[in-house]
Design an enzyme around this catalytic site. Structure first.
Site, short mmCIF file in Angstrom:
data_model
loop_
_atom_site.label_atom_id
_atom_site.label_comp_id
_atom_site.label_asym_id
_atom_site.label_seq_id
_atom_site.Cartn_x
_atom_site.Cartn_y
_atom_site.Cartn_z
N ARG A 145 6.85 12.31 2.23
CA ARG A 145 5.69 12.84 1.51
C ARG A 145 4.44 12.92 2.39
O ARG A 145 3.57 13.75 2.15
CB ARG A 145 5.44 12.03 0.23
CG ARG A 145 6.47 12.34 -0.85
CD ARG A 145 6.25 11.53 -2.11
NE ARG A 145 6.41 10.11 -1.90
CZ ARG A 145 7.56 9.44 -1.99
NH1 ARG A 145 8.67 10.10 -2.28
NH2 ARG A 145 7.62 8.16 -1.79
N GLU B 21 9.92 -2.98 1.24
CA GLU B 21 9.98 -3.86 0.08
C GLU B 21 11.38 -3.91 -0.53
O GLU B 21 11.70 -4.82 -1.28
CB GLU B 21 8.94 -3.48 -0.98
CG GLU B 21 8.91 -2.03 -1.39
CD GLU B 21 8.04 -1.14 -0.53
OE1 GLU B 21 7.29 -0.33 -1.11
OE2 GLU B 21 8.10 -1.19 0.71
#
Length: 175
Positions: A58, A95
């Site tokens: 993105r 994460e």
């Protein structure tokens, strides 16, 4: 317009219990997208940016639009297997998993550099690119500005990057 209201939230993605902020929904609203690009243009002027680095995937959208506006070089930090030629790669923890990003080694990147991604969570992705810029392209951390559309303030990414010497900017903050 409240840009936070434009960002779609997806529950339980990419795994149960995670509330995913889909900043790509900004792209569906031309006025919102223009506001994000205008913010990046202002940052580029403040820091006298000479190059833009886009993080897969993105980050490509915002960085491409910005580099076009600035008429400056755009360099890509891509996922494994997507960069042909002589590359440098950095592997890091996210994460959810372990990931890697690669960049073409034989390019000249001039600083100061604006490194663009969509969201800042733990800071692993931006840090990995920052390490590549520092060690492989001789762009010191104080000549790298890491810009994201949204900072997840409840995660340690911004502090982690700042502790590593990077300048961090964000348009939106989510607590």
């Amino acid at each position: 317009m409240d840009l936070k209201q434009v960002i779609r939230t997806v529950d339980d993605f990419p795994k149960p219990g995670v509330k995913f902020l889909d900043v790509a929904s900004i792209l569906e609203n031309p006025e919102a997208f223009r506001r994000t690009i205008n913010w990046l243009i202002k940052l580029a002027a403040v820091y006298q940016i000479e190059s833009v680095v886009a993080i897969d995937a993105r980050g490509f959208i915002w960085a491409g639009a910005l580099a076009n506006e600035l008429r400056c070089p755009l360099h890509l930090a891509r996922k494994p297997g997507k960069v042909p030629g002589n590359i440098v790669t950095n592997t890091y923890d996210t994460e959810y998993s372990t990931a890697s990003l690669s960049m073409l080694k034989d390019v000249k990147i001039k600083g100061p550099v604006l490194v663009i991604d969509d969201i800042l969570a733990t800071g692993g992705t931006l840090n990995a690119v920052g390490e590549l810029l520092d060690t492989e392209f001789d762009i010191p951390t104080n000549k790298q500005i890491h810009a994201v559309i949204a900072n997840l303030n409840f995660l340690p990414g911004k502090k982690f990057l700042a502790d590593n010497g990077f300048i961090v900017e964000h348009l939106l903050n989510f607590d």
